[in-house]
Structure formats: structure tokens, C-alpha cells
Design a protein around this motif. Structure first.
Motif, PDB file in Angstrom:
ATOM      1  N   PHE A  88      -4.931  -5.575   3.184  1.00  0.00           N
ATOM      2  CA  PHE A  88      -3.702  -4.907   2.779  1.00  0.00           C
ATOM      3  C   PHE A  88      -3.982  -3.413   2.718  1.00  0.00           C
ATOM      4  O   PHE A  88      -5.054  -2.987   2.265  1.00  0.00           O
ATOM      5  N   THR A  89      -3.027  -2.629   3.140  1.00  0.00           N
ATOM      6  CA  THR A  89      -3.241  -1.181   3.102  1.00  0.00           C
ATOM      7  C   THR A  89      -1.962  -0.432   2.760  1.00  0.00           C
ATOM      8  O   THR A  89      -0.871  -0.787   3.230  1.00  0.00           O
ATOM      9  N   ASP A  90      -2.113   0.557   1.921  1.00  0.00           N
ATOM     10  CA  ASP A  90      -1.068   1.564   1.752  1.00  0.00           C
ATOM     11  C   ASP A  90      -0.899   2.283   3.091  1.00  0.00           C
ATOM     12  O   ASP A  90      -1.794   2.244   3.949  1.00  0.00           O
ATOM     13  N   TRP A  91       0.205   2.949   3.261  1.00  0.00           N
ATOM     14  CA  TRP A  91       0.461   3.673   4.508  1.00  0.00           C
ATOM     15  C   TRP A  91       0.260   5.169   4.333  1.00  0.00           C
ATOM     16  O   TRP A  91      -0.629   5.763   4.913  1.00  0.00           O
ATOM     17  N   ASP A  92       1.097   5.781   3.504  1.00  0.00           N
ATOM     18  CA  ASP A  92       1.145   7.249   3.411  1.00  0.00           C
ATOM     19  C   ASP A  92      -0.097   7.805   2.724  1.00  0.00           C
ATOM     20  O   ASP A  92      -0.398   7.474   1.574  1.00  0.00           O
ATOM     21  N   GLY A  93      -0.809   8.660   3.445  1.00  0.00           N
ATOM     22  CA  GLY A  93      -2.017   9.262   2.904  1.00  0.00           C
ATOM     23  C   GLY A  93      -3.231   8.358   2.983  1.00  0.00           C
ATOM     24  O   GLY A  93      -4.324   8.754   2.579  1.00  0.00           O
ATOM     25  N   THR A  94      -3.038   7.144   3.523  1.00  0.00           N
ATOM     26  CA  THR A  94      -4.137   6.193   3.672  1.00  0.00           C
ATOM     27  C   THR A  94      -4.355   5.882   5.147  1.00  0.00           C
ATOM     28  O   THR A  94      -5.419   6.160   5.695  1.00  0.00           O
TER      29      THR A  94
END
Length: 244
Positions: free
Chosen positions: A10-16
């Protein structure tokens, strides 16, 4: 391939996945500016304001029509240089990559197509908020749930985390900021971006994590764990807290 094939990232999108946070970028440059945004982030981090309310306040300061916002971001947001290689490896290894974001799905999809390609956009699940575009060109965020986050990211992860032990996949999460607070405790290994608010929160709350600077760090660590070269326990870098 691996001692353990049943894995989800799972991953965040913005800034990641991206170098810039698209919502912060809009707020800083065509909204009320960076100073006020940072004030709101601190309020959320300290528990004095909900992410839901702070985020809406940020977006309400952006008056550009939504299609123009997407084009503006496509012209300015850059991909983390390690993500494309990570996605290619994960796809070949049969490991799902799921974007869990407090941003807006139409923006994420448009950026994913531009920055990584249509194949990635077709194969990467996006769990995020939506947008209502009004007849006059104005727009409003449509939150995914009723929580103080607007999108409680833990809800996307818990169905996997709560599976019986023999069925439960190995779970990873990568994030950087205040929108990731609800997801911080839910996976086997949390990647927190160096110098960002998520690390501040984890240190304060005693949540185990490992630092990443870019997606190459995540790629190397996840690959080593999946291949049985290192253990989950040894991958936790901070020594001030114990693993869950």
C-alpha cells in the motif's frame, strides 16, 4: 522469487510516489500559500484540527476550474525516480501495489497515466476521495467516508490485516504526512519519508517504522524481505520503539 509470495504494498501518492504533493502544490501556488498550509498541518499533527477540515480549507482556497487544475499538475508534478522500476518489479513478482490516498482519484489517475503509463493506471488500484465538478466549473472534494480524515486509510488495509494467519498477506505501507496517520499502525512494515510529518508522529506515538528517501529505498527493502534475505524485524530502523 521468494519465500513469501503473498504480499501487498500500500502506498500514499502525494509526496510519496510523486516528489511533490499535488494538493500542497496547488495550495501553495494558486491557493492561500505555504505559510497557512503549514500552520494547518501542524494543527492536524497536534490533534487540534481534523485532517478533513484542514484539507477542505486548503482546497477551498484554490479557484482554478478542475480540468485546469489537472493540466496544471501534469505540467508540474514529478515522479519519484525509483517508482517506475519498483512497479515493474512488483508486477513481475505478482505483488499488488495499491494507492491509498487522501487526494482525489481523477487527479491521481491522470498523473499516473502521464508519469508511469497507461499500463500502470490500468493495474494499480486507487483508493481515494472523489470530486464533484459543478456546472459553473467550480468543484468540491467528495470525501470517501465520515471520519475526521475524510478518508480513513486504515479501512482500506484492515480487511487484509484481519485475515486468519494462514491467509494473511505480508503488508507494507509507505507514506510521508499527516494524511497517513490513520494507516501508520496497520501494516507489518511502515516506510516513513525522511524529514516529513509522519516520522514526527511515529516518534511521538512509538510506532515502528523504517526511513526512506526515495522509492529505490522501498524497492530494495521490500525485495530483500520478500526474497527472504532479511527479516521484517531487522528492516525496522528506529530503535526507540518495539515492533507491533
Amino acid at each position: 522469487m521468494a519465500s513469501r509470495r503473498n504480499t501487498i504494498v500500500f502506498t500514499d501518492w502525494d509526496g510519496t510516489v510523486t516528489l511533490q504533493d499535488s494538493n500542497d502544490f496547488m495550495t501553495d501556488n494558486i491557493g492561500f500559500g505555504e505559510e497557512r498550509r503549514r500552520e494547518l498541518n501542524i494543527e492536524v499533527l497536534e490533534g487540534r484540527w481534523t485532517f478533513r477540515d484542514a484539507f477542505r480549507d486548503m482546497l477551498d482556497s484554490v479557484h482554478k476550474p478542475f480540468p485546469e487544475c489537472i493540466e496544471y499538475l501534469k505540467d508540474n508534478i514529478q515522479l519519484d525516480p525509483g517508482f517506475a522500476d519498483f512497479y515493474k518489479w512488483a508486477k513481475e513478482a505478482g505483488i499488488p501495489v495499491i494507492v491509498v490516498s487522501s487526494g482525489m482519484k481523477p487527479i491521481i489517475h491522470a498523473l499516473l497515466v502521464k508519469l508511469v503509463g497507461q499500463d500502470a493506471a490500468n493495474n494499480i488500484e486507487i483508493v481515494a476521495n472523489d470530486v464533484k465538478v459543478n456546472d459553473d466549473g467550480s468543484w468540491d472534494i467528495v470525501y470517501r467516508d465520515e471520519s475526521g480524515f475524510g478518508h480513513d486509510k486504515s479501512r482500506a488495509i484492515k480487511p487484509y490485516a484481519e485475515l486468519p494467519k494462514e491467509e494473511r498477506p505480508m503488508l507494507f505501507y509507505a507514506g510521508d504526512g499527516v494524511s497517513d496517520l490513520s494507516a501508520a499502525r496497520e501494516t507489518d512494515l511502515l516506510f516513513a519519508k525522511a524529514g516529513r510529518d509522519l516520522i514526527t508522529y511515529c516518534e511521538r506515538e512509538g510506532i515502528p517504522y523504517t526511513v526512506f528517501h526515495n522509492y529505490t529505498d522501498i524497492h530494495d527493502k521490500v525485495k530483500a524481505i520478500v526474497n527472504g534475505e532479511v527479516t521484517l524485524e531487522s528492516a525496522i530502523e528506529n530503535e526507540n520503539v518495539e515492533a507491533l
